[in-house]
Scaffold this motif. Structure first.
Motif, mmCIF file in Angstrom:
data_model
loop_
_atom_site.group_PDB
_atom_site.id
_atom_site.type_symbol
_atom_site.label_atom_id
_atom_site.label_comp_id
_atom_site.label_asym_id
_atom_site.label_seq_id
_atom_site.Cartn_x
_atom_site.Cartn_y
_atom_site.Cartn_z
ATOM 1 N N GLY A 155 0.798 -1.202 0.000
ATOM 2 C CA GLY A 155 0.000 0.000 0.000
ATOM 3 C C GLY A 155 0.834 1.257 0.000
ATOM 4 N N SER A 156 0.136 2.371 0.212
ATOM 5 C CA SER A 156 0.776 3.679 0.084
ATOM 6 C C SER A 156 1.843 3.916 1.143
ATOM 7 N N ALA A 157 1.658 3.375 2.347
ATOM 8 C CA ALA A 157 2.668 3.565 3.394
ATOM 9 C C ALA A 157 3.983 2.897 2.996
ATOM 10 N N GLU A 158 3.883 1.713 2.429
ATOM 11 C CA GLU A 158 5.058 1.006 1.934
ATOM 12 C C GLU A 158 5.752 1.809 0.839
ATOM 13 N N ALA A 159 4.967 2.380 -0.077
ATOM 14 C CA ALA A 159 5.528 3.136 -1.190
ATOM 15 C C ALA A 159 6.209 4.411 -0.713
ATOM 16 N N ALA A 160 5.569 5.115 0.224
ATOM 17 C CA ALA A 160 6.157 6.354 0.745
ATOM 18 C C ALA A 160 7.479 6.083 1.452
ATOM 19 N N ALA A 161 7.528 5.002 2.224
ATOM 20 C CA ALA A 161 8.767 4.648 2.917
ATOM 21 C C ALA A 161 9.854 4.284 1.902
ATOM 22 N N SER A 162 9.455 3.631 0.833
ATOM 23 C CA SER A 162 10.399 3.269 -0.208
ATOM 24 C C SER A 162 10.964 4.513 -0.887
ATOM 25 N N ASP A 163 10.098 5.473 -1.189
ATOM 26 C CA ASP A 163 10.552 6.716 -1.809
ATOM 27 C C ASP A 163 11.574 7.428 -0.933
ATOM 28 N N THR A 164 11.310 7.468 0.372
ATOM 29 C CA THR A 164 12.234 8.123 1.297
ATOM 30 C C THR A 164 13.599 7.450 1.272
ATOM 31 N N ALA A 165 13.601 6.125 1.284
ATOM 32 C CA ALA A 165 14.859 5.383 1.268
ATOM 33 C C ALA A 165 15.606 5.584 -0.045
ATOM 34 N N LEU A 166 14.883 5.553 -1.172
ATOM 35 C CA LEU A 166 15.530 5.690 -2.473
ATOM 36 C C LEU A 166 16.112 7.081 -2.685
ATOM 37 N N GLY A 167 15.567 8.068 -2.002
ATOM 38 C CA GLY A 167 16.095 9.412 -2.103
ATOM 39 C C GLY A 167 17.240 9.678 -1.145
#
Length: 400
Positions: A186-198
């Motif tokens: 879900g969106s929480a997983e995606a947001a956390a992923s974006d933070t890590a990738l940045g």
């Protein structure tokens, strides 16, 4: 040296050179389709989680997503896998002509491919497919003496079993199966992923490792057999020598086009409708797509090969990146990582779907220019040179 500009002397050699050139061009065409699909997954953690990026919700954004999903997604990696199986038959034939034991050479090649894929998955893109090819290559080595008809039947059986597997997942999801613990949390997983990738280097690598741990079961159970099925079709076509003289198989190519552009597009439409509709819909869509995507991929390949004699310039342009497809595939991930992650500009989830497609086309155009320049001076792409060294365990000729 495999080029269309240098023509051999004998008619048989001309036919062989044309065959190789057409395969290289088809490989380059497949590489472009793969990039247009993969760039969305490299650009946003939401796409890797199976979701649309919430920052881009316009009609244009959704139109681009639909076009890419409908016409490209899950088609071009199958076409590339088909070529992997076809090229396997060329490697076997080359080893036999040279009197070399094929098994040890190919195992070294697969080991090199696996190590490259592992580094690619950890450092650049957890959606890497090279490790899958390395595993599937072992199966091809076992099946290398299989009859073409048996190879096709085995590919069909694998495809139907995979489709039934997704039907089972859909039924389980309908009964309330807990889908947590997968990439599509879900969106929480995606947001956390974006933070890590940045973030910094270790954050990016840790995120890639985490994603690998989540998708490895689905890859082993589903993507691996799907790739093997496409490779087996390529193996059968290679054994039959179909691509050696396409003029003799015009009727078959027409049938592939008619079937692929009817049943294949119908299945792709159903898959696209279900792609954004939750777990149950996605599983049903995957089940249908597993059966119909190979048909549409075959139609693309048949259409491309039939048009190629009438578009020689396009063939030459695509053959160059196709000859060094491994180098270009890895370079695509490197360039996108420098654009979207903390390795470089950190534009993760900040680029619209339409701009992603334009960027993919621009990257591939640069690769066409670079590949043509490189191959005027070298016999192999840089990564191809390394893999050839590992295969033959001696330094290949570097100059063209």
């Amino acid at each position: 040296m495999r080029t269309q500009e240098t023509f051999p002397v004998t008619p048989g050699a001309r036919l062989a050179a044309a065959r190789i050139a057409s395969v290289d061009a088809l490989r380059g065409f497949s590489l472009l389709g793969i990039l247009v699909v993969n760039i969305a997954f490299l650009a946003s953690g939401y796409r890797m989680a199976g979701l649309a990026e919430p920052a881009f919700d316009s009609s244009l954004d959704w139109g681009v997503r639909w076009v890419v999903t409908l016409f490209l997604e899950n088609k071009f990696y199958l076409l590339f896998s088909f070529l992997f199986g076809y090229s396997f038959t060329l490697q076997v034939g080359s080893a036999e002509r040279q009197g070399r034991p094929f098994g040890p050479m190919f195992l070294r090649r697969l080991a090199g491919l696996f190590l490259l894929g592992l580094a690619h998955a950890v450092l650049l893109f957890p959606g890497d497919i090279l490790t899958t090819y390395a595993a599937v290559g072992l199966a091809l080595l076992i099946f290398r003496r299989i009859r073409p008809r048996t190879a096709v039947l085995l590919a069909v059986a694998l495809t139907l079993l995979l489709a039934l597997g997704f039907v089972l997942l859909a039924v389980l999801a309908m009964t309330g199966l807990d889908m947590s613990g997968t990439v599509a949390d879900g969106s929480a997983e995606a947001a956390a992923s974006d933070t890590a990738l940045g973030g910094g280097f270790w954050q990016i690598v840790s995120e890639h490792l985490r994603k690998l741990s989540l998708i490895i079961v689905l890859r082993v159970l589903f993507q691996g057999p799907a790739v093997l099925a496409a490779c087996l079709i390529g193996l059968a076509v290679g054994k039959l020598g179909v691509l050696g003289d396409l003029s003799r198989h015009t009727g078959t190519l027409r049938k592939l086009q008619w079937t692929g552009f009817t049943a294949g597009l119908a299945g792709a439409f159903f898959y696209t409708l279900s792609a954004w509709s939750g777990a149950v819909g996605k599983f049903w869509g995957e089940a249908v797509d597993l059966v119909t995507a190979p048909l549409l991929a075959a139609a693309y390949g048949a259409t491309f090969l039939r048009l190629l004699p009438h578009l020689p310039r396009l063939g030459r342009l695509l053959a160059a990146p196709g000859r060094m497809a491994l180098s270009n595939y890895l370079a695509q991930s490197l360039i996108c990582s420098l654009i979207f992650t903390g390795y470089g500009l950190a534009l993760v989830d900040q680029v619209s779907p339409a701009l992603e497609v334009l960027m993919a086309l621009g990257i591939f155009a640069l690769q066409v220019v670079y590949s043509r320049w490189w191959l005027k001076r070298h016999r192999y792409g840089p990564v191809e040179w390394l893999l050839r060294f590992l295969t033959y365990w001696r330094k290949p000729a570097a100059r063209a």
